[in-house]
Design a protein around this motif. Sequence first.
Motif, PDB file in Angstrom:
ATOM      1  N   THR A   1       0.830  -1.202   0.000  1.00  0.00           N
ATOM      2  CA  THR A   1       0.000   0.000   0.000  1.00  0.00           C
ATOM      3  C   THR A   1       0.866   1.254   0.000  1.00  0.00           C
ATOM      4  N   LYS A   2       1.951   1.223   0.792  1.00  0.00           N
ATOM      5  CA  LYS A   2       2.875   2.361   0.824  1.00  0.00           C
ATOM      6  C   LYS A   2       3.451   2.585  -0.581  1.00  0.00           C
ATOM      7  N   ALA A   3       3.858   1.498  -1.236  1.00  0.00           N
ATOM      8  CA  ALA A   3       4.410   1.611  -2.597  1.00  0.00           C
ATOM      9  C   ALA A   3       3.384   2.219  -3.549  1.00  0.00           C
ATOM     10  N   LEU A   4       2.128   1.806  -3.368  1.00  0.00           N
ATOM     11  CA  LEU A   4       1.041   2.283  -4.212  1.00  0.00           C
ATOM     12  C   LEU A   4       0.781   3.775  -4.001  1.00  0.00           C
ATOM     13  N   MET A   5       0.847   4.199  -2.752  1.00  0.00           N
ATOM     14  CA  MET A   5       0.501   5.579  -2.402  1.00  0.00           C
ATOM     15  C   MET A   5       1.633   6.552  -2.716  1.00  0.00           C
ATOM     16  N   THR A   6       2.871   6.040  -2.729  1.00  0.00           N
ATOM     17  CA  THR A   6       4.029   6.934  -2.875  1.00  0.00           C
ATOM     18  C   THR A   6       4.784   6.713  -4.178  1.00  0.00           C
ATOM     19  N   GLY A   7       4.485   5.590  -4.883  1.00  0.00           N
ATOM     20  CA  GLY A   7       5.234   5.284  -6.104  1.00  0.00           C
ATOM     21  C   GLY A   7       6.682   4.908  -5.828  1.00  0.00           C
ATOM     22  N   ASP A   8       6.944   4.416  -4.617  1.00  0.00           N
ATOM     23  CA  ASP A   8       8.313   4.076  -4.223  1.00  0.00           C
ATOM     24  C   ASP A   8       8.664   2.648  -4.667  1.00  0.00           C
ATOM     25  N   ALA A   9       9.586   2.569  -5.658  1.00  0.00           N
ATOM     26  CA  ALA A   9       9.905   1.268  -6.259  1.00  0.00           C
ATOM     27  C   ALA A   9      10.565   0.316  -5.276  1.00  0.00           C
ATOM     28  N   SER A  10      11.418   0.841  -4.390  1.00  0.00           N
ATOM     29  CA  SER A  10      12.167  -0.086  -3.536  1.00  0.00           C
ATOM     30  C   SER A  10      11.243  -0.751  -2.512  1.00  0.00           C
ATOM     31  N   THR A  11      10.231  -0.016  -2.069  1.00  0.00           N
ATOM     32  CA  THR A  11       9.249  -0.628  -1.159  1.00  0.00           C
ATOM     33  C   THR A  11       8.476  -1.728  -1.881  1.00  0.00           C
ATOM     34  N   ALA A  12       8.112  -1.458  -3.142  1.00  0.00           N
ATOM     35  CA  ALA A  12       7.414  -2.476  -3.934  1.00  0.00           C
ATOM     36  C   ALA A  12       8.294  -3.717  -4.097  1.00  0.00           C
ATOM     37  N   GLU A  13       9.576  -3.496  -4.422  1.00  0.00           N
ATOM     38  CA  GLU A  13      10.509  -4.624  -4.600  1.00  0.00           C
ATOM     39  C   GLU A  13      10.610  -5.457  -3.328  1.00  0.00           C
ATOM     40  N   LYS A  14      10.652  -4.769  -2.193  1.00  0.00           N
ATOM     41  CA  LYS A  14      10.801  -5.487  -0.914  1.00  0.00           C
ATOM     42  C   LYS A  14       9.615  -6.428  -0.679  1.00  0.00           C
ATOM     43  N   VAL A  15       8.415  -5.946  -1.007  1.00  0.00           N
ATOM     44  CA  VAL A  15       7.224  -6.790  -0.845  1.00  0.00           C
ATOM     45  C   VAL A  15       7.309  -7.993  -1.778  1.00  0.00           C
ATOM     46  N   ILE A  16       7.732  -7.725  -3.024  1.00  0.00           N
ATOM     47  CA  ILE A  16       7.761  -8.788  -4.037  1.00  0.00           C
ATOM     48  C   ILE A  16       8.792  -9.859  -3.665  1.00  0.00           C
ATOM     49  N   SER A  17       9.997  -9.411  -3.286  1.00  0.00           N
ATOM     50  CA  SER A  17      11.022 -10.408  -2.944  1.00  0.00           C
ATOM     51  C   SER A  17      10.740 -11.051  -1.579  1.00  0.00           C
TER      52      SER A  17
ATOM     53  N   ALA B   1       1.690  -4.745  -5.104  1.00  0.00           N
ATOM     54  CA  ALA B   1       3.030  -4.152  -5.247  1.00  0.00           C
ATOM     55  C   ALA B   1       3.460  -4.108  -6.714  1.00  0.00           C
ATOM     56  N   LYS B   2       3.072  -5.130  -7.477  1.00  0.00           N
ATOM     57  CA  LYS B   2       3.473  -5.168  -8.892  1.00  0.00           C
ATOM     58  C   LYS B   2       2.782  -4.079  -9.707  1.00  0.00           C
ATOM     59  N   ILE B   3       1.526  -3.802  -9.387  1.00  0.00           N
ATOM     60  CA  ILE B   3       0.849  -2.695 -10.074  1.00  0.00           C
ATOM     61  C   ILE B   3       1.541  -1.379  -9.729  1.00  0.00           C
ATOM     62  N   ALA B   4       1.894  -1.208  -8.432  1.00  0.00           N
ATOM     63  CA  ALA B   4       2.611   0.014  -8.029  1.00  0.00           C
ATOM     64  C   ALA B   4       3.918   0.133  -8.824  1.00  0.00           C
ATOM     65  N   ARG B   5       4.672  -0.970  -8.898  1.00  0.00           N
ATOM     66  CA  ARG B   5       5.983  -0.964  -9.567  1.00  0.00           C
ATOM     67  C   ARG B   5       5.868  -0.649 -11.057  1.00  0.00           C
ATOM     68  N   LEU B   6       4.804  -1.162 -11.658  1.00  0.00           N
ATOM     69  CA  LEU B   6       4.592  -0.989 -13.096  1.00  0.00           C
ATOM     70  C   LEU B   6       4.461   0.485 -13.477  1.00  0.00           C
ATOM     71  N   ARG B   7       3.929   1.310 -12.544  1.00  0.00           N
ATOM     72  CA  ARG B   7       3.641   2.714 -12.876  1.00  0.00           C
ATOM     73  C   ARG B   7       4.722   3.668 -12.368  1.00  0.00           C
ATOM     74  N   VAL B   8       5.701   3.155 -11.610  1.00  0.00           N
ATOM     75  CA  VAL B   8       6.781   4.013 -11.095  1.00  0.00           C
ATOM     76  C   VAL B   8       7.449   4.769 -12.250  1.00  0.00           C
ATOM     77  N   PRO B   9       7.778   6.071 -12.144  1.00  0.00           N
ATOM     78  CA  PRO B   9       7.680   6.910 -10.946  1.00  0.00           C
ATOM     79  C   PRO B   9       6.304   7.551 -10.748  1.00  0.00           C
ATOM     80  N   ASP B  10       5.334   7.243 -11.647  1.00  0.00           N
ATOM     81  CA  ASP B  10       3.983   7.787 -11.451  1.00  0.00           C
ATOM     82  C   ASP B  10       3.247   6.988 -10.388  1.00  0.00           C
ATOM     83  N   LEU B  11       2.102   7.495  -9.995  1.00  0.00           N
ATOM     84  CA  LEU B  11       1.215   6.725  -9.119  1.00  0.00           C
ATOM     85  C   LEU B  11       0.166   6.024  -9.977  1.00  0.00           C
TER      86      LEU B  11
END
Lengths: 216, 216
Positions: free
Chosen positions: A31-47, A101-111
């Motif tokens: 959710t944090k990755a989704l709200m902020t567009g932060d790729a590293s947070t998304a990666e952490k969830v995925i891995s 998290a993957k949807i968030a990552r797909l749109r980085v750096p946008d939201l």
Amino acid sequence: MRKAFSDELNATFDDLADMCALVESAVNGATKALMTGDASTAEKVISGDAEIDKMRERIEEESFTLLSLQAPVASDLRLLVAALRMVSEVERMGDLSVHVAKIARLRVPDLAVPAEMLSIMQRMAEVAVDMVTRVRQIIISRDVEAAIALGRADEEMDQLRRQSFAELLSDNWTHGVEPAVDIALLGRYYERIADHAVSIASRVVYVVTGHRLEEQ
Amino acid sequence: MRKAFSDELNATFDDLADMCALVESAVNGATKALMTGDASTAEKVISGDAEIDKMRERIEEESFTLLSLQAPVASDLRLLVAALRMVSEVERMGDLSVHVAKIARLRVPDLAVPAEMLSIMQRMAEVAVDMVTRVRQIIISRDVEAAIALGRADEEMDQLRRQSFAELLSDNWTHGVEPAVDIALLGRYYERIADHAVSIASRVVYVVTGHRLEEQ
């Protein structure tokens, strides 16, 4: 022997609760990755999902060993079989966080989510996390009242989903197809996390009372 | 005693296969409703899900009784626990068919899917039905080779989903948000049906060989 078994059964449920705690972090991180567009947070969830999968395997093997060696009966057997089934659902909640998290990552750096939809998505995520937290406590306490209450808590999630659909299908929607599809899928993922929490709670009700939740 | 147990275990797997056959009809019916906009076919799938749920309850109760009274060991125990877990997945496939049917019903008398997307949706449905058919046979035969092959069969589904996303996110998409959202969700439902088939197949591999599918 019975005492040792009940200790091991409790240890299995504690492990299941620990697994829920990992899922709680995963939903929060996604959710944090989704709200902020932060790729590293998304990666952490995925891995990080690999750890949840490993816990599932360990809990499955422990439960199975317990079942084979101790051949429990009656309520002990019921609890152990329930643990084996709940563990799949907790794992799925982890997978669903990965999808978010993957949807968030797909749109980085946008939201992925347009500004005016952020608060409704945030509320969906809060409801989902709250349900995971509650189901973790229910797994430990096997508290039937709390489990029944959780079974009724996904009404807000349903209402949030309807509201989000109304927004993206309204004439005022100016963001086009891509964010609409993202929001529909994200809503589905949060809703499924909530569904799994309800399903685990209803398994707890069943093993403790012998009655299905819908019969309460 | 062992003989009687193995008969009962086979009967449980036969019931599970029968439940798969109901799901096969449900996926077919939901797809027909989607392709033709026929409300009564959609209704039949939606109301027919109660029968699938009842079968789940019956199989769960039978398996549990078998587990309690016969206290099976080793591979028998493994198979019975697997049956108890597969039954949840077969039930979910039924629920997903209902979701497809509900989208069809929501748009009656129109079609939810625009004309140029019908063939790709039809192919997704065919892949899903084929996987349910194959998993039904695998449940009966416990054929490890067929189960491993099924585990690799969802590649076409992944590819179809990517293709459908490419269509609805392209500049040529003229149908707006609503059908795009419907197609994204429908794709998700068919994909999940396929995922469950793969998951059941991998449980069969595990109970027969003792190894997980990803280790093959």
